[in-house]
Structures are given as C-alpha cells and as structure tokens.
Design a protein around this motif. Structure first.
Motif, PDB file in Angstrom:
ATOM      1  N   ALA A 135      81.970  55.415 -13.172  1.00  0.00           N
ATOM      2  CA  ALA A 135      82.767  55.572 -11.956  1.00  0.00           C
ATOM      3  C   ALA A 135      82.342  54.564 -10.890  1.00  0.00           C
ATOM      4  CB  ALA A 135      82.639  57.000 -11.428  1.00  0.00           C
ATOM      5  N   LEU A 136      81.044  54.310 -10.793  1.00  0.00           N
ATOM      6  CA  LEU A 136      80.534  53.319  -9.842  1.00  0.00           C
ATOM      7  C   LEU A 136      81.066  51.926 -10.181  1.00  0.00           C
ATOM      8  CD1 LEU A 136      76.804  54.482  -9.524  1.00  0.00           C
ATOM      9  CD2 LEU A 136      78.548  54.602  -7.746  1.00  0.00           C
ATOM     10  N   GLN A 137      81.074  51.590 -11.457  1.00  0.00           N
ATOM     11  CA  GLN A 137      81.594  50.291 -11.883  1.00  0.00           C
ATOM     12  C   GLN A 137      83.081  50.156 -11.569  1.00  0.00           C
ATOM     13  OE1 GLN A 137      80.615  50.200 -16.051  1.00  0.00           O
ATOM     14  NE2 GLN A 137      78.429  49.807 -15.703  1.00  0.00           N
ATOM     15  N   MET A 138      83.816  51.242 -11.744  1.00  0.00           N
ATOM     16  CA  MET A 138      85.253  51.197 -11.489  1.00  0.00           C
ATOM     17  C   MET A 138      85.545  51.065  -9.999  1.00  0.00           C
ATOM     18  SD  MET A 138      88.214  50.975 -12.781  1.00  0.00           S
ATOM     19  CE  MET A 138      87.852  51.314 -14.500  1.00  0.00           C
ATOM     20  N   LEU A 139      84.764  51.740  -9.147  1.00  0.00           N
ATOM     21  CA  LEU A 139      84.956  51.591  -7.709  1.00  0.00           C
ATOM     22  C   LEU A 139      84.667  50.153  -7.269  1.00  0.00           C
ATOM     23  CD1 LEU A 139      83.536  54.866  -6.095  1.00  0.00           C
ATOM     24  CD2 LEU A 139      85.913  54.229  -6.492  1.00  0.00           C
ATOM     25  N   ASP A 140      83.660  49.539  -7.878  1.00  0.00           N
ATOM     26  CA  ASP A 140      83.383  48.125  -7.590  1.00  0.00           C
ATOM     27  C   ASP A 140      84.562  47.251  -7.996  1.00  0.00           C
ATOM     28  OD1 ASP A 140      80.869  48.543  -6.490  1.00  0.00           O
ATOM     29  OD2 ASP A 140      79.829  48.328  -8.412  1.00  0.00           O
ATOM     30  N   LEU A 141      85.152  47.560  -9.156  1.00  0.00           N
ATOM     31  CA  LEU A 141      86.265  46.762  -9.660  1.00  0.00           C
ATOM     32  C   LEU A 141      87.466  46.816  -8.720  1.00  0.00           C
ATOM     33  CD1 LEU A 141      87.559  45.057 -11.941  1.00  0.00           C
ATOM     34  CD2 LEU A 141      88.252  47.206 -13.011  1.00  0.00           C
ATOM     35  N   VAL A 142      87.725  47.991  -8.130  1.00  0.00           N
ATOM     36  CA  VAL A 142      88.896  48.124  -7.251  1.00  0.00           C
ATOM     37  C   VAL A 142      88.564  47.777  -5.797  1.00  0.00           C
ATOM     38  CG1 VAL A 142      90.000  49.825  -8.743  1.00  0.00           C
ATOM     39  CG2 VAL A 142      88.538  50.612  -6.865  1.00  0.00           C
ATOM     40  N   GLY A 143      87.362  47.281  -5.565  1.00  0.00           N
ATOM     41  CA  GLY A 143      87.038  46.740  -4.245  1.00  0.00           C
ATOM     42  C   GLY A 143      86.566  47.732  -3.215  1.00  0.00           C
ATOM     43  N   ILE A 144      85.943  48.833  -3.636  1.00  0.00           N
ATOM     44  CA  ILE A 144      85.386  49.798  -2.681  1.00  0.00           C
ATOM     45  C   ILE A 144      83.876  49.595  -2.623  1.00  0.00           C
ATOM     46  CG2 ILE A 144      84.979  52.249  -2.217  1.00  0.00           C
ATOM     47  CD1 ILE A 144      87.718  52.843  -3.274  1.00  0.00           C
ATOM     48  N   SER A 145      83.400  49.196  -1.467  1.00  0.00           N
ATOM     49  CA  SER A 145      81.977  48.913  -1.297  1.00  0.00           C
ATOM     50  C   SER A 145      81.181  50.207  -1.097  1.00  0.00           C
ATOM     51  CB  SER A 145      81.768  47.990  -0.091  1.00  0.00           C
ATOM     52  OG  SER A 145      82.293  48.588   1.081  1.00  0.00           O
ATOM     53  N   ASN A 146      79.874  50.077  -1.209  1.00  0.00           N
ATOM     54  CA  ASN A 146      78.956  51.214  -1.034  1.00  0.00           C
ATOM     55  C   ASN A 146      79.388  52.387  -1.927  1.00  0.00           C
ATOM     56  OD1 ASN A 146      76.752  52.554   0.013  1.00  0.00           O
ATOM     57  ND2 ASN A 146      77.785  53.214   1.887  1.00  0.00           N
ATOM     58  N   ALA A 147      79.652  52.057  -3.190  1.00  0.00           N
ATOM     59  CA  ALA A 147      80.274  53.010  -4.108  1.00  0.00           C
ATOM     60  C   ALA A 147      79.445  54.279  -4.317  1.00  0.00           C
ATOM     61  CB  ALA A 147      80.525  52.333  -5.453  1.00  0.00           C
ATOM     62  N   LYS A 148      78.144  54.159  -4.334  1.00  0.00           N
ATOM     63  CA  LYS A 148      77.298  55.323  -4.605  1.00  0.00           C
ATOM     64  C   LYS A 148      77.481  56.403  -3.539  1.00  0.00           C
ATOM     65  CE  LYS A 148      72.653  56.473  -6.207  1.00  0.00           C
ATOM     66  NZ  LYS A 148      71.310  55.940  -6.543  1.00  0.00           N
ATOM     67  N   GLU A 149      77.558  55.994  -2.276  1.00  0.00           N
ATOM     68  CA  GLU A 149      77.779  56.958  -1.199  1.00  0.00           C
ATOM     69  C   GLU A 149      79.219  57.457  -1.201  1.00  0.00           C
ATOM     70  OE1 GLU A 149      75.552  58.356   0.854  1.00  0.00           O
ATOM     71  OE2 GLU A 149      74.110  57.310  -0.446  1.00  0.00           O
ATOM     72  N   ARG A 150      80.145  56.580  -1.546  1.00  0.00           N
ATOM     73  CA  ARG A 150      81.559  56.950  -1.536  1.00  0.00           C
ATOM     74  C   ARG A 150      81.879  58.041  -2.547  1.00  0.00           C
ATOM     75  NH1 ARG A 150      84.380  55.706   2.957  1.00  0.00           N
ATOM     76  NH2 ARG A 150      84.434  53.483   3.424  1.00  0.00           N
ATOM     77  N   LEU A 151      81.147  58.089  -3.649  1.00  0.00           N
ATOM     78  CA  LEU A 151      81.394  59.122  -4.656  1.00  0.00           C
ATOM     79  C   LEU A 151      81.191  60.527  -4.107  1.00  0.00           C
ATOM     80  CD1 LEU A 151      79.787  57.716  -7.951  1.00  0.00           C
ATOM     81  CD2 LEU A 151      82.209  57.910  -7.401  1.00  0.00           C
ATOM     82  N   LYS A 152      80.380  60.656  -3.073  1.00  0.00           N
ATOM     83  CA  LYS A 152      80.083  61.981  -2.503  1.00  0.00           C
ATOM     84  C   LYS A 152      81.102  62.412  -1.451  1.00  0.00           C
ATOM     85  CE  LYS A 152      75.187  60.782  -2.936  1.00  0.00           C
ATOM     86  NZ  LYS A 152      73.945  60.471  -2.178  1.00  0.00           N
ATOM     87  N   GLN A 153      82.034  61.523  -1.103  1.00  0.00           N
ATOM     88  CA  GLN A 153      82.968  61.812  -0.028  1.00  0.00           C
ATOM     89  C   GLN A 153      84.272  62.413  -0.539  1.00  0.00           C
ATOM     90  OE1 GLN A 153      83.178  57.958   1.943  1.00  0.00           O
ATOM     91  NE2 GLN A 153      81.526  58.529   3.351  1.00  0.00           N
ATOM     92  N   PHE A 154      85.044  62.961   0.408  1.00  0.00           N
ATOM     93  CA  PHE A 154      86.306  63.629   0.091  1.00  0.00           C
ATOM     94  C   PHE A 154      87.483  62.719   0.467  1.00  0.00           C
ATOM     95  CE2 PHE A 154      83.189  66.946   0.418  1.00  0.00           C
ATOM     96  CZ  PHE A 154      83.553  67.876  -0.547  1.00  0.00           C
ATOM     97  N   PRO A 155      88.670  62.974  -0.081  1.00  0.00           N
ATOM     98  CA  PRO A 155      89.808  62.083   0.162  1.00  0.00           C
ATOM     99  C   PRO A 155      90.130  61.822   1.630  1.00  0.00           C
ATOM    100  CG  PRO A 155      90.313  63.558  -1.648  1.00  0.00           C
ATOM    101  CD  PRO A 155      88.985  63.996  -1.093  1.00  0.00           C
ATOM    102  N   HIS A 156      89.961  62.852   2.498  1.00  0.00           N
ATOM    103  CA  HIS A 156      90.333  62.667   3.905  1.00  0.00           C
ATOM    104  C   HIS A 156      89.411  61.680   4.624  1.00  0.00           C
ATOM    105  CE1 HIS A 156      87.145  65.733   4.394  1.00  0.00           C
ATOM    106  NE2 HIS A 156      86.961  65.176   5.586  1.00  0.00           N
ATOM    107  N   GLN A 157      88.299  61.310   4.009  1.00  0.00           N
ATOM    108  CA  GLN A 157      87.367  60.380   4.628  1.00  0.00           C
ATOM    109  C   GLN A 157      87.698  58.915   4.316  1.00  0.00           C
ATOM    110  OE1 GLN A 157      83.953  62.949   2.994  1.00  0.00           O
ATOM    111  NE2 GLN A 157      83.063  62.161   4.900  1.00  0.00           N
ATOM    112  N   PHE A 158      88.827  58.696   3.637  1.00  0.00           N
ATOM    113  CA  PHE A 158      89.241  57.344   3.263  1.00  0.00           C
ATOM    114  C   PHE A 158      90.567  56.995   3.940  1.00  0.00           C
ATOM    115  CE2 PHE A 158      86.445  58.780  -0.036  1.00  0.00           C
ATOM    116  CZ  PHE A 158      85.761  57.657  -0.471  1.00  0.00           C
ATOM    117  N   SER A 159      90.774  55.710   4.156  1.00  0.00           N
ATOM    118  CA  SER A 159      92.057  55.236   4.675  1.00  0.00           C
ATOM    119  C   SER A 159      93.112  55.282   3.567  1.00  0.00           C
ATOM    120  CB  SER A 159      91.917  53.799   5.193  1.00  0.00           C
ATOM    121  OG  SER A 159      91.674  52.917   4.103  1.00  0.00           O
ATOM    122  N   GLY A 160      94.385  55.076   3.948  1.00  0.00           N
ATOM    123  CA  GLY A 160      95.462  55.107   2.951  1.00  0.00           C
ATOM    124  C   GLY A 160      95.284  54.054   1.871  1.00  0.00           C
TER     125      GLY A 160
END
Length: 343
Positions: A135-160
């Motif tokens: 999952a971390l590798q895939m988040l890197d592929l789609v251009g989401i930085s700081n992937a390890k912390e992002r995995l712990k977050q919920f959808p409302h904490q992200f932009s569209g």
C-alpha cells in the motif's frame, strides 16, 4: 487464440423497471479492449455510458435493473455466467473501477490504510504487514507523499484530488488487467484534472493496464484515448481513433458534440453551437435513428429504420444513413452537404 480480445462486450442490452415503465438504458452496445489500450466512451448525460460500465462489473442491481441480452467476455470467459461469489473474486483483481465521486466511494469510518489493504488481503492472501508495505508503494506511485502517516488518516482529511488518487491506488493495488474510470475528473478543478490525467498516463506506462475512460469531456479524450466510442440514447453511433473522431467525424451527433466545445484556436467571437432539442424517451425508444428528431440532415428513412453500421476506413465506423451507399446513390453532395463537411 492469440488475437483474442482482453475484453469483448457483444450486443449488450440493459433495462430498468420503474413506476413509469421500462427504461431501455443500453441497446445493443458492442465494445472491445486490447491489452494496454485506452478506450474512451463519450456522450451526454443519460446516454448509457455508466450503465455499460456497471454492467461490465456486474454492479447492476437486479431488480430494478436487468441485463436482457448480450455477452461480456473477459479473456474469453463470459462474466454474465458467473455467480455473485465468483464475480467478487474477479472485481478488484482482474477488473477494477474508479467511480465519479471519491468521497462517496470511500468508507468514512475506515482509515485509508484499511481500505487499501483490504483487497490485497482478500485477493492476494497477503499478511497485514506485507499488504501495508505494498500500500505504501502504491501511494508513492500515485503521488501521495508521507505515505506512512497518510495510511492512518481518514478520507475527510484529504483534498478532492488526493481522494481521487487514493481511489486510483485502490483500483490498481491488485494489479488488474482492466481499469474502468467513470468520469474520474468531473468533481475536480482544471489544475487537478490535468494532474490526474498525467497520472493515468504514467500508470499505464508503468503497469500496462488497459483503460476504459468514461467521460463527457472531449479534452480528456484528446489526451488519453487510443480509440473513441460515441454513445447516444443507449447505442454506439460512431467509433474511431482520435484523428477519425476529432478531424473526420461522420455522425451529426459527433459533430454536434465537437461544435459545443470551446476551441483555443478559434476566433473568440465565434459562438458555440448547442445541439438543438432533447434526447429521445427511452421508455419507448424510436424505431429508427434515435438522433433523427435533432438532426438537420434527417430523412424519412432515418425515422423509419435503424441505420446500419458503415465502415469508413476499417476501424472508423458510423451508424448513420448519410454514410450508407444506398443513400449516397440517391443524393448528390449539393443535396446532402454533410457528406463533404469536415470540422
């Protein structure tokens, strides 16, 4: 079997039973997809694009919906013969879909990490630790930085735009062969749209996935598609490559779509030309050409008989009586100026 299509949809008919009667939403759609290819399906709202995509995924609720006729062949296997259990093993693994609104497609009560790893644990039988690593590798592929912390977050904490990237990551994480993207940039501003389209191109280069792009945005089509199918009133009315559709469109509806879009190379004083009229009533579809009532070139034969498919140059086909040899013999170019016009 070397020339077998990756995906082959044949004569698909889908209807919905409502209080007002039966809506014939998809009426004889044919489409095919090769490995690594991008096919765009375009048309105005209500023409059957999304219903076609949902039918391929077997996501049509029965009732009220029903696939009345046709075949949906994935690598030669008819998905319409699969049980619900077998289809669940296919979705996400062999064929995935990205929906229009990422906020309503993501579960607001689960972290992004839980939603990304669910498919890997189910389809690839990975441990939670290995699934998280992927999952971390895939988040890197789609251009989401700081992937390890992002995995712990919920959808409302992200932009569209970031939510759409997460949806793309979820759809691709099990390495499917076919990706269906249903209006993936509709809810995004133009800057983010461009980033998402660049991401699709990069992912296709990296993974070789075949893409069906469903959209009403011809700008999206121009950037991504190898082939384009134009749908109207539940049917494919024209098909061809980018050059065919944008520079030599043969169906009056395709021309209408192109004339309705602002062009950067046109005089700013040139007005847009909307398509007059409204789509037909699909409770009782017309027996002839569905576009006849809105077409300035309509003839008697158009309202009485459904137009056959005519091949323009092999891969460029159109369902329009104006291109039929019998009509061309009966009229000359002065009487049917559509025959010599180009956009």
């Amino acid at each position: 079997m070397s020339n077998q299509k990756l995906l082959d949809v044949r004569d698909l008919h889908v209807s919905f039973d409502t209080y007002g009667g039966r809506v014939h939403a998809v009426r004889g759609v044919n489409l095919s997809l090769e490995k690594g290819e991008t096919l765009a399906i375009v048309g105005e709202s209500g023409c059957g694009k999304s219903v076609t995509a949902q039918s391929i995924m077997r996501l049509i609720a029965e009732p009220p919906g029903k696939i009345n006729k046709g075949e949906i062949l994935l690598k030669g296997e008819n998905l319409l013969t699969y049980s619900d259990k077998k289809m669940r093993s296919i979705r996400g693994k062999d064929i995935s879909m990205i929906f229009q609104d990422p906020m309503t497609s993501l579960n607001p009560t689960l972290t992004i990490g839980d939603q990304l790893t669910e498919g890997l644990i189910k389809h690839a039988s990975l441990s939670s630790k290995d699934a998280q690593k992927q999952a971390l590798q895939m988040l890197d592929l789609v251009g989401i930085s700081n992937a390890k912390e992002r995995l712990k977050q919920f959808p409302h904490q992200f932009s569209g735009g970031m939510r759409q990237r997460i949806m793309i990551a979820m759809a691709l994480i099990c390495d499917p062969e076919v990706l269906i993207a249903d209006e993936p940039t509709t809810a995004l501003d133009v800057t983010i749209q461009a980033q998402i389209l660049d991401l699709f191109k990069e992912i296709q280069r990296e993974m070789g996935v075949a893409i069906i792009m469903i959209t009403h945005d011809l700008g999206v089509v121009a950037q991504l598609a190898n082939r384009i199918q134009v749908m109207y009133a539940g049917q494919v009315v024209e098909e061809g490559n980018r050059r065919d559709i944008f520079y030599q469109p043969q169906h009056p509806y395709t021309r209408g779509l192109l004339h309705s879009v602002p062009r950067m190379d046109a005089d700013r004083n040139v007005p847009l030309i909307p398509i007059a009229g409204t789509p037909p009533d699909l409770f009782s579809p017309p027996k002839g050409c569905a576009f006849a009532d809105r077409c300035e070139y309509a003839m008697d034969v158009c309202t009485d008989y459904h137009p056959p498919k005519t091949s323009i140059n092999g891969q460029h086909t159109v369902a329009c009586w104006l291109q039929d040899d019998r009509v061309k013999l009966a009229y000359n170019e002065d009487e049917l100026p559509m025959l010599k016009k180009t956009v």
